[in-house]
Scaffold this motif. Structure first.
Motif, PDB file in Angstrom:
ATOM      1  N   SER A   1      33.653  32.010  13.686  1.00 52.34           N
ATOM      2  CA  SER A   1      34.860  32.294  12.908  1.00 52.34           C
ATOM      3  C   SER A   1      34.698  33.616  12.187  1.00 52.34           C
ATOM      4  N   CYS A   2      35.803  34.287  11.992  1.00 54.58           N
ATOM      5  CA  CYS A   2      35.816  35.543  11.241  1.00 54.58           C
ATOM      6  C   CYS A   2      37.047  35.513  10.339  1.00 54.58           C
ATOM      7  N   VAL A   3      36.810  35.388   9.048  1.00 59.39           N
ATOM      8  CA  VAL A   3      37.914  35.419   8.087  1.00 59.39           C
ATOM      9  C   VAL A   3      38.211  36.872   7.764  1.00 59.39           C
TER      10      VAL A   3
ATOM     11  N   ALA B   1      34.896  40.435  23.458  1.00 64.12           N
ATOM     12  CA  ALA B   1      36.287  40.013  23.635  1.00 64.12           C
ATOM     13  C   ALA B   1      37.162  40.755  22.635  1.00 64.12           C
ATOM     14  N   CYS B   2      38.404  40.973  23.021  1.00 61.06           N
ATOM     15  CA  CYS B   2      39.329  41.717  22.180  1.00 61.06           C
ATOM     16  C   CYS B   2      40.713  41.089  22.268  1.00 61.06           C
ATOM     17  N   THR B   3      41.425  41.058  21.133  1.00 66.14           N
ATOM     18  CA  THR B   3      42.809  40.617  21.117  1.00 66.14           C
ATOM     19  C   THR B   3      43.584  41.531  20.186  1.00 66.14           C
ATOM     20  N   ASP B   4      44.896  41.649  20.417  1.00 69.77           N
ATOM     21  CA  ASP B   4      45.674  42.550  19.570  1.00 69.77           C
ATOM     22  C   ASP B   4      47.025  41.952  19.203  1.00 69.77           C
ATOM     23  N   SER B   5      47.783  42.687  18.399  1.00 67.10           N
ATOM     24  CA  SER B   5      49.052  42.200  17.874  1.00 67.10           C
ATOM     25  C   SER B   5      50.104  42.028  18.961  1.00 67.10           C
ATOM     26  N   ALA B   6      49.890  42.633  20.125  1.00 66.82           N
ATOM     27  CA  ALA B   6      50.813  42.470  21.251  1.00 66.82           C
ATOM     28  C   ALA B   6      50.500  41.225  22.064  1.00 66.82           C
ATOM     29  N   GLY B   7      49.430  40.539  21.707  1.00 63.44           N
ATOM     30  CA  GLY B   7      49.062  39.319  22.412  1.00 63.44           C
ATOM     31  C   GLY B   7      48.116  39.510  23.569  1.00 63.44           C
ATOM     32  N   ALA B   8      47.644  40.729  23.777  1.00 65.91           N
ATOM     33  CA  ALA B   8      46.704  40.974  24.871  1.00 65.91           C
ATOM     34  C   ALA B   8      45.328  40.413  24.529  1.00 65.91           C
ATOM     35  N   THR B   9      44.625  39.951  25.531  1.00 62.53           N
ATOM     36  CA  THR B   9      43.228  39.531  25.375  1.00 62.53           C
ATOM     37  C   THR B   9      42.429  40.071  26.550  1.00 62.53           C
ATOM     38  N   TYR B  10      41.234  40.530  26.249  1.00 64.72           N
ATOM     39  CA  TYR B  10      40.340  41.047  27.273  1.00 64.72           C
ATOM     40  C   TYR B  10      38.936  40.533  26.993  1.00 64.72           C
ATOM     41  N   TYR B  11      38.151  40.414  28.050  1.00 61.15           N
ATOM     42  CA  TYR B  11      36.787  39.937  27.937  1.00 61.15           C
ATOM     43  C   TYR B  11      35.857  40.823  28.756  1.00 61.15           C
ATOM     44  N   SER B  12      34.615  40.897  28.312  1.00 60.41           N
ATOM     45  CA  SER B  12      33.622  41.569  29.134  1.00 60.41           C
ATOM     46  C   SER B  12      33.313  40.685  30.339  1.00 60.41           C
ATOM     47  N   ASP B  13      32.849  41.280  31.390  1.00 64.48           N
ATOM     48  CA  ASP B  13      32.540  40.521  32.604  1.00 64.48           C
ATOM     49  C   ASP B  13      31.462  39.473  32.337  1.00 64.48           C
ATOM     50  N   SER B  14      30.574  39.749  31.401  1.00 64.30           N
ATOM     51  CA  SER B  14      29.451  38.852  31.159  1.00 64.30           C
ATOM     52  C   SER B  14      29.864  37.528  30.508  1.00 64.30           C
ATOM     53  N   VAL B  15      31.053  37.476  29.901  1.00 60.10           N
ATOM     54  CA  VAL B  15      31.468  36.241  29.210  1.00 60.10           C
ATOM     55  C   VAL B  15      32.772  35.678  29.763  1.00 60.10           C
ATOM     56  N   LYS B  16      33.401  36.386  30.667  1.00 57.17           N
ATOM     57  CA  LYS B  16      34.689  35.950  31.201  1.00 57.17           C
ATOM     58  C   LYS B  16      34.565  34.555  31.805  1.00 57.17           C
TER      59      LYS B  16
ATOM     60  N   ARG C   1      33.850  31.878  30.143  1.00 55.05           N
ATOM     61  CA  ARG C   1      33.028  31.039  29.269  1.00 55.05           C
ATOM     62  C   ARG C   1      33.449  31.150  27.809  1.00 55.05           C
ATOM     63  N   PHE C   2      33.899  32.319  27.397  1.00 56.09           N
ATOM     64  CA  PHE C   2      34.272  32.560  25.999  1.00 56.09           C
ATOM     65  C   PHE C   2      35.787  32.695  25.889  1.00 56.09           C
ATOM     66  N   THR C   3      36.329  32.289  24.735  1.00 56.19           N
ATOM     67  CA  THR C   3      37.754  32.423  24.463  1.00 56.19           C
ATOM     68  C   THR C   3      37.960  32.970  23.062  1.00 56.19           C
ATOM     69  N   ILE C   4      38.712  34.066  22.961  1.00 58.28           N
ATOM     70  CA  ILE C   4      39.047  34.656  21.665  1.00 58.28           C
ATOM     71  C   ILE C   4      40.430  34.170  21.261  1.00 58.28           C
ATOM     72  N   SER C   5      40.587  33.883  19.974  1.00 57.94           N
ATOM     73  CA  SER C   5      41.895  33.454  19.482  1.00 57.94           C
ATOM     74  C   SER C   5      42.026  33.848  18.017  1.00 57.94           C
ATOM     75  N   LYS C   6      43.266  33.889  17.549  1.00 61.16           N
ATOM     76  CA  LYS C   6      43.527  34.251  16.147  1.00 61.16           C
ATOM     77  C   LYS C   6      44.510  33.262  15.557  1.00 61.16           C
ATOM     78  N   ASP C   7      44.210  32.815  14.369  1.00 65.64           N
ATOM     79  CA  ASP C   7      45.091  31.932  13.614  1.00 65.64           C
ATOM     80  C   ASP C   7      45.672  32.741  12.472  1.00 65.64           C
ATOM     81  N   ASN C   8      46.920  33.157  12.610  1.00 64.10           N
ATOM     82  CA  ASN C   8      47.526  34.022  11.599  1.00 64.10           C
ATOM     83  C   ASN C   8      47.698  33.290  10.265  1.00 64.10           C
ATOM     84  N   ALA C   9      47.947  31.996  10.319  1.00 64.15           N
ATOM     85  CA  ALA C   9      48.139  31.239   9.076  1.00 64.15           C
ATOM     86  C   ALA C   9      46.854  31.185   8.255  1.00 64.15           C
ATOM     87  N   LYS C  10      45.715  31.183   8.946  1.00 65.01           N
ATOM     88  CA  LYS C  10      44.433  31.107   8.259  1.00 65.01           C
ATOM     89  C   LYS C  10      43.749  32.464   8.151  1.00 65.01           C
TER      90      LYS C  10
END
Length: 125
Positions: A21-23, A49-64, A66-75
């Motif tokens: 988690s990252c607050v 992994a990277c995500t942005d305000s446009a909703g794009a998500t990208y992952y490095s090949d090494s974790v694609k 297996r890993f999932t990035i997400s953002k909770d705007n309310a929190k």
């Protein structure tokens, strides 16, 4: 000023899972990007992994797949769900943020200027 604080690291056996988690506070840009990086010295720091305000998500090949990035705007939190962990995933993990957007090239995420202090992930049997 953007401030970030990571948590959720720990020790896990190969094949296990962790959620980081990252607050974040102060991220008031209308267009922003947030990413997870990892650094296992003496290797080079790696964008995971990277995500942005446009909703794009990208992952490095090494974790694609297996890993999932997400953002909770309310929190005001960024997450990294890590599954099927491998010893090679052992590293200090950092979240970073800045105005802008994510590209498909992890090396381009290094422009992000605001960073947290990191949380350590150790994968070992």
């Amino acid at each position: 000023q953007v401030q970030l604080m990571e948590s959720g690291g720990g020790s896990v056996q190969p094949g296990g899972s962790l959620r980081l988690s990252c607050v974040v506070s102060g991220l008031t840009y209308s267009k922003w990007a947030m990413a997870w990086f990892r650094h296992d010295r003496p290797k080079e720091r790696e964008g995971v992994a990277c995500t942005d305000s446009a909703g794009a998500t990208y992952y490095s090949d090494s974790v694609k797949g297996r890993f999932t990035i997400s953002k909770d705007n309310a929190k005001n939190a960024l997450y990294l769900q890590m599954n099927s962990l491998e010893p090679e995933d052992t590293a200090m993990y950092y979240c970073a943020a800045d105005r802008g957007h994510c590209s498909g090239l992890p090396q381009e995420w290094e422009y992000l200027e605001d960073w947290g202090q990191g949380t350590l992930v150790t994968v070992s049997s």
